[in-house]
Design a protein around this motif. Structure first.
Motif, PDB file in Angstrom:
ATOM      1  N   LEU A 173       0.800  -1.231   0.000  1.00  0.00           N
ATOM      2  CA  LEU A 173       0.000   0.000   0.000  1.00  0.00           C
ATOM      3  C   LEU A 173       0.831   1.279   0.000  1.00  0.00           C
ATOM      4  N   PRO A 174       1.938   1.319   0.700  1.00  0.00           N
ATOM      5  CA  PRO A 174       2.720   2.566   0.659  1.00  0.00           C
ATOM      6  C   PRO A 174       3.104   2.997  -0.760  1.00  0.00           C
ATOM      7  N   TYR A 175       3.271   2.051  -1.648  1.00  0.00           N
ATOM      8  CA  TYR A 175       3.661   2.414  -3.020  1.00  0.00           C
ATOM      9  C   TYR A 175       2.478   2.959  -3.813  1.00  0.00           C
ATOM     10  N   LEU A 176       1.292   2.830  -3.247  1.00  0.00           N
ATOM     11  CA  LEU A 176       0.088   3.242  -3.973  1.00  0.00           C
ATOM     12  C   LEU A 176      -0.499   4.532  -3.410  1.00  0.00           C
ATOM     13  N   GLU A 177       0.193   5.096  -2.454  1.00  0.00           N
ATOM     14  CA  GLU A 177      -0.349   6.291  -1.791  1.00  0.00           C
ATOM     15  C   GLU A 177      -0.641   7.441  -2.745  1.00  0.00           C
TER      16      GLU A 177
END
Lengths: 286, 286, 286, 286, 286, 286
Positions: free
Chosen positions: C43-47
């Motif tokens: 998820l952090p890469y999709l922020e």
């Protein structure tokens, strides 16, 4: 018949030699089926072939089988006139060069192509067929100088990126200076008579190491003196759980010659250019 | 009979399509000799074979021949169940995948091997046989995206160091959007009826440029829609003074399947591993 | 937002399957964050991304995860229409193909490019990014046929000279016939709950052997079913004194898609030619 | 901010030089946006970056831009202490080396890795990104010795099998002895002011020949003095019907540095080993 | 005399350093025979040479021998002006760069060629001569970062397909932080005084493993700090039954320089192009 | 003297032949300086050598110079006993094989190594020295089959990645069937007497095309019948503005033999294994 093949041994040893091995020293007047190495294994491939077995040219360098580069060149030189003669006879549409180290193969192919005769040899056939069956192949060979001579062939055929390794069975062919070594002749007899044979054990083990460690996914055989090991290795690998094809040179070369006759193709007239060429490329690509 | 082969087309077009080409859109109930592409050229290779010709799976993506990578995957997917079924039938010892771009070949080989059935395909057979005939080969193909799709196959088969170039005849198969182009169908008809054909002229010229400039020493054919050109190119090159073998896919794959049946070998069980393997190498070498 | 990405799973398993693994069998109506594999890690890469997660196309060949080449083609075929549809929707400027074996990647890239949509996939992204971080990479994977399928990808991407080896953790995904094997599901649960896990131990050890013996200087992960191991391997290697980057596919493909959007570039229109090309090179270089 | 980058020019020319080019000879006290080469093209990539532009180390070998291998080493040597200092400052998580020939890149990466700072450079970033976009790339460069120096970089990065050619625009940077040549400075001005420019014409033509004849499927730029040509080539190729991505170094290196920061990875600690390593592989594989 | 050579050390350490090694820290006013490393071994190669030994440029980065890439660039930079000066003097027809990692070699060759002076260096000479003696070579080196720096040279020289491995003797040169390690200085003293030395034992063993396992058929030496090991390894291998040539850098570079002077050839004016070239190829091939 | 060399011609033609060329058919009782091909060019390299010139073995296949692969094997075979005899005599520490196609070189090296005699040959020496002078070399040769035979040598020596092309001067050596062609004998005479010669023109032009188009950066010569062209090509290229080294085989092989004697090294005992080896590697790497 569709296929009219001449099989030519790499050389012949004098019958009185003490370094004889398999049929290499049999007299030239024996029937061809008797003179054919590993006949029981090879004859089925010749059923639909009208074939002759050349007696082989007597070895000039000594009375033992070839192993060094020097000996291979003597053998190559000696059989080239026979190859040319066979082409000129018009009797054959295919010449199958016997001998794992395929002495004189490139030269023979150059000659044969001009006569419209296909020509195959034991290392080239095995190696290239192996690349059609799996990713990389290893060679199981006798030990010593034959391995590095054989590597020369792999470089010549440009297959270094598909060869995983050359491994050996820890024995050599009969030869002056090997009297005290373990004798392959005896180990072969043991195997054929159903006894435990170190040659067989080593061959299976080396093939397995080649698969497990070196990256081999197909096994080929180097010197024609180990071609008899094909069914033993095949079976031994299977028992150990490996489903890996094993090739040997005679059957590989005979079936490849048939394929080329069937397709109506021969070696390229550029790669195996003759001495008077009509057309030339602008340059030769390397 | 020794050879029991099933030939499977890459796909089948609906018979009412306006993009039909050669036999691709023939009804499945025609006799196999009629449905076989370039039958006159190919039948001789099947004389000693007990063979069936699968009707081919109807193309799902449209009613024109495959050319894009996307279309090739649709075709691959569609014929895999037929391949599995053929293996399970026990009727065949060889499956010959028809179609220059060999959709689904690696997958098919994985399936077939488990059943002890050999499997060959038109790009793989041609390319590898070409490497046994000469130094480098070029591919003569239709033009456009099929060329780069075909290059993917060359990389997959690891033969980049033996391929001189992919050249094209400046025409494509019938296809929406090509209505105004020169039609390969018509050019083929002209050639077969002995008239001058641009397709033939271009093919010979591109083959010759490949030889003169690119370093080709063997010629192979890409899309199965140009396989009929084999004798025209062969003859055209000869007339211009070149002695260069020309291969096409059907004969290459049929004869290679025979060779593998003869030798009693199949693809490597490591390269084409099944889903439950007894033994595994320590690591996979790349 | 700058990035509008659709993530597409390689396939979806029926929710009632007994071969479910991670989120592969979750119902399609769950929220995307729940359906996203290793969400906490990814998820952090999709922020900074406006993203959707496609439900994935239901597996047609069975109710277990893909491993064989055959299964991969079924998965590729099934998701291509979804990819085309997503491109046509105009909703996305990037499509991220989930799945370690990247079924259908070349085809998807061909489609996406025509729509001006970038497309990345898990093997391609990891491998190429790995070559930017160090000399050679090894792949840590599940065991068995997936390894040789994955090697096909490496050859297709022409990175054989940069790959040190493909090693495995000695376990596979759930699958008929693996009932008695050590279960990766359980070993994963142990690891996530802080317990000792053989999957983790094996992964670290195989990565270390790859580094010490095979020449790996970067570690990548093969099947997406082992992507969760990234932090464990990274940390395990560090503890053993190795400063070696470890990549996994989701983050690699998401960040690479961003980079391509940022640079305003997409795949080459020659390499991924469409079906109607304005200009063509004189020949295709291989 | 997530990204804290220092951009370091390859060198700085004295402001009074008569061999100035673009911003290379601007005084160090100008604001960074003014000193940044091709600022209008590059600034968008820096919007989400907290960045500094190092003044660059004054050229010691003369007052003209680097082109020879000798000059590149002087430049490499001169900026290494600045790189080390920047790492020690703790102000940055990324260092972007400006300069097409990336003087000192391997050394810089060795230094930066120890400090946990990522480091990218213009040739490496472009080349490797190019391999992710298409089959082969060509380099469009200034003419002369810079081409062979640049080739050294390609060999160092092991990308010879992915580079189609290095072509040049027939002009060089300002330099003693080039007074009578066509001046790139002037040609650049013409182009920027919308006039016909030989530099632009040549660049497009060379890119097109690279695509048509050499096998290029992606275009990259060599010397940073030609980076401004990116949009001109991109647009020129499109007008001629080619859909081929064009890269330039600054944007490539900035976005790659971001990707590495995002992924939390840096160069391998084996490939870029420091001076006191805890663990060593058994041997170094080449 | 036919040969007028200048030997240039890679750097010089201050005489008061505590990290001195062999002659690296000897005062510049000593006679050349005393300052020459391993003089007894090297002097015979200089018998027919009129030679000078440059004092070497004082190391700027510290007072220990170079090992990191950063330090090598400092050394390269420092000695380039000396090389240029030597060329301009007209006193020499050959410059032999001392130092296993050959800092500045490509640059030096670029300079020297313009003056008609041949230039050789220790890694390049050894590696290429090794390829003329056997199939693959391994490098025996000090341990740590020098190995990967040295690998850079192998890639730069494009000899990766001929290098079997880089192995190390488990010791480094004197250097801050290595105080507690086994000291190579001491181990060398032991060896020279006829005592058992771990450096010697390790070197022979690593060379043997390289031969037995890695495929080395020639041994070369990496860092010039291990060149003294040549006779020890040669003799040790012989005792263990291996007939494998062992090279070291000084003799290799001196004899190669002589050969080039004898043949009247120098580096290619394209590969090592100067800054004002009369003729240029159409493109640079990579 | 330090160097005691035997030079061995590839073969000798009967003095009454009508296909004589240069000194190939001179009677064996002439003084060696007269029998040495291109003596004026070669003698300087022999000044510090105690040398003999073997008369050469009379050609057995005909009375014209070798060109086909078949003829080369006859020549190889014929001179091997002379090489062995020379080794056994103890009179020489070096054997220099004359002849561009180096018949029997690998075999000779195998023999010589066992006797501690170094052995060099004209293709191997030129090619490898060429790789030390520049990036890629081209071969300028006579036309026809000799080119593809020569390519075999390049593959055997594993230098395909360093050879740009094999180009020819459009003429052949005297030979049955070439009576109507332009005669190289006459063209050579014209050149030596200062007249315009097509052989010279073609050679320079082909060398220049190799440089401009193929990527050659060093020029080597193929058949020894064109070695006399070295100074003409060198000078011609210089006049056209190219600073490219040109090598020929005799000087290359003599100086390389000296270098090996100086260094006290010989071919590797693994690569050129003898028939009774003490130690063997675990496997042979390919």
């Amino acid at each position: 018949m569709r296929y009219r093949f001449l099989l030519i041994p790499p050389f012949r040893l004098p019958s009185e030699t003490k370094w004889g091995y398999q049929t290499l020293h049999l007299e030239a007047d024996k029937v061809k089926e008797e003179r054919l190495m590993n006949a029981e294994m090879v004859l089925p491939y010749l059923e639909d072939v009208e074939w002759d077995l050349h007696p082989g040219e007597l070895a000039g360098y000594g009375d033992w089988p070839v192993e060094t580069r020097e000996e291979f060149t003597f053998a190559a030189n000696a059989r080239l006139p026979n190859i040319r003669e066979a082409c000129e006879s018009g009797n054959y549409n295919g010449i199958v060069l016997l001998g794992g180290g395929e002495p004189g193969f490139l030269e023979a192919r150059e000659i044969c192509r001009k006569f419209g005769v296909v020509c195959t040899a034991n290392a080239h056939s095995q190696m290239y067929l192996a690349t059609m069956l799996g990713n990389k192949f290893s060679v199981v060979d006798i030990s010593g100088v034959h391995n590095v001579y054989y590597r020369d062939l792999i470089y010549q055929h440009q297959l270094q990126n598909r060869c995983a390794s050359i491994r050996n069975i820890g024995m050599r062919l009969p030869r002056p200076g090997t009297e005290d070594d373990l004798q392959l002749r005896e180990e072969r007899q043991k195997a054929l008579s159903g006894k435990k044979s170190i040659a067989v054990e080593n061959a299976i083990t080396q093939a397995e190491i080649a698969i497990k460690e070196d990256g081999a996914e197909v096994i080929t055989l180097g010197c024609s003196g180990v071609f008899w090991l094909r069914p033993f290795i095949e079976c031994g690998l299977q028992k150990r759980g490996w489903e890996v094809p094993v090739l040997e040179g005679y059957s590989a070369s005979i079936t490849l010659a048939k394929l080329m006759v069937d397709l109506g193709v021969n070696a390229s007239g550029i790669t195996y250019m003759g001495d008077h060429q009509i057309q030339l490329p602008d340059k030769i690509h390397v």
